[in-house]
Design a protein around this motif. Structure first.
Motif, PDB file in Angstrom:
ATOM      1  N   UNK A 193       0.818  -1.211   0.000  1.00  0.00           N
ATOM      2  CA  UNK A 193       0.000   0.000   0.000  1.00  0.00           C
ATOM      3  C   UNK A 193       0.853   1.262   0.000  1.00  0.00           C
ATOM      4  N   UNK A 194       2.047   1.169   0.584  1.00  0.00           N
ATOM      5  CA  UNK A 194       2.890   2.366   0.716  1.00  0.00           C
ATOM      6  C   UNK A 194       3.847   2.549  -0.459  1.00  0.00           C
ATOM      7  N   UNK A 195       3.866   1.617  -1.408  1.00  0.00           N
ATOM      8  CA  UNK A 195       4.774   1.716  -2.553  1.00  0.00           C
ATOM      9  C   UNK A 195       6.214   2.000  -2.116  1.00  0.00           C
ATOM     10  N   UNK A 217      20.657  -8.945   6.617  1.00  0.00           N
ATOM     11  CA  UNK A 217      19.484  -9.466   7.311  1.00  0.00           C
ATOM     12  C   UNK A 217      19.065  -8.526   8.440  1.00  0.00           C
ATOM     13  N   UNK A 218      20.011  -8.082   9.230  1.00  0.00           N
ATOM     14  CA  UNK A 218      19.673  -7.183  10.340  1.00  0.00           C
ATOM     15  C   UNK A 218      19.058  -5.882   9.847  1.00  0.00           C
ATOM     16  N   UNK A 219      19.611  -5.306   8.797  1.00  0.00           N
ATOM     17  CA  UNK A 219      19.064  -4.059   8.250  1.00  0.00           C
ATOM     18  C   UNK A 219      17.677  -4.284   7.648  1.00  0.00           C
ATOM     19  N   UNK A 220      17.493  -5.391   6.943  1.00  0.00           N
ATOM     20  CA  UNK A 220      16.200  -5.678   6.318  1.00  0.00           C
ATOM     21  C   UNK A 220      15.127  -5.945   7.375  1.00  0.00           C
ATOM     22  N   UNK A 221      15.479  -6.639   8.433  1.00  0.00           N
ATOM     23  CA  UNK A 221      14.517  -6.901   9.511  1.00  0.00           C
ATOM     24  C   UNK A 221      14.151  -5.593  10.201  1.00  0.00           C
ATOM     25  N   UNK A 262      10.130  -1.594  11.431  1.00  0.00           N
ATOM     26  CA  UNK A 262       9.881  -0.157  11.614  1.00  0.00           C
ATOM     27  C   UNK A 262       8.920   0.417  10.583  1.00  0.00           C
ATOM     28  N   UNK A 263       9.023  -0.022   9.351  1.00  0.00           N
ATOM     29  CA  UNK A 263       8.240   0.589   8.280  1.00  0.00           C
ATOM     30  C   UNK A 263       6.993  -0.208   7.930  1.00  0.00           C
ATOM     31  N   UNK A 264       7.138  -1.532   7.891  1.00  0.00           N
ATOM     32  CA  UNK A 264       6.029  -2.377   7.429  1.00  0.00           C
ATOM     33  C   UNK A 264       5.277  -3.063   8.567  1.00  0.00           C
ATOM     34  N   UNK A 265       5.639  -2.743   9.811  1.00  0.00           N
ATOM     35  CA  UNK A 265       4.963  -3.236  11.000  1.00  0.00           C
ATOM     36  C   UNK A 265       4.964  -4.765  11.144  1.00  0.00           C
ATOM     37  N   UNK A 266       5.994  -5.430  10.600  1.00  0.00           N
ATOM     38  CA  UNK A 266       6.144  -6.871  10.820  1.00  0.00           C
ATOM     39  C   UNK A 266       6.696  -7.087  12.222  1.00  0.00           C
ATOM     40  N   UNK A 267       6.568  -8.301  12.703  1.00  0.00           N
ATOM     41  CA  UNK A 267       7.118  -8.683  14.002  1.00  0.00           C
ATOM     42  C   UNK A 267       8.392  -9.478  13.739  1.00  0.00           C
ATOM     43  N   UNK A 268       9.452  -9.146  14.468  1.00  0.00           N
ATOM     44  CA  UNK A 268      10.737  -9.830  14.300  1.00  0.00           C
ATOM     45  C   UNK A 268      10.637 -11.230  14.887  1.00  0.00           C
ATOM     46  N   UNK A 269      10.501 -12.218  14.021  1.00  0.00           N
ATOM     47  CA  UNK A 269      10.425 -13.623  14.428  1.00  0.00           C
ATOM     48  C   UNK A 269      11.452 -14.418  13.623  1.00  0.00           C
TER      49      UNK A 269
END
Length: 67
Positions: A14-16, A30-34, A39-46
């Motif tokens: 939705x945010x393009x 991996x750390x930067x992508x997580x 922070x931006x896409x509101x995923x949970x770090x699992x």
């Protein structure tokens, strides 16, 4: 180790989001992508999120223009 990247432009949202991240180390990427996903896409770090992200890594650097 060869440079790797992940590019949000490849995944519709939705945010393009236009962020692309590259690094010489898979762990650093991996750390930067997580951090970005949380922070931006509101995923949970699992562990599952980390594995999914790692599977999306590509060799090289992101293109300047995404088509």
């Amino acid at each position: 180790m060869a440079r790797k990247y992940i590019d949000c432009r490849e995944f519709p949202s939705d945010m393009n989001c236009s962020v692309a991240i590259a690094a010489d180390s898979e762990d650093e990427l991996l750390n930067a992508a997580v951090q970005h996903a949380v922070a931006v896409h509101q995923h949970v770090d699992t562990p599952e999120l980390r594995e999914q992200i790692r599977e999306l890594f590509k060799d090289g650097t992101p293109p300047l223009v995404y088509r």
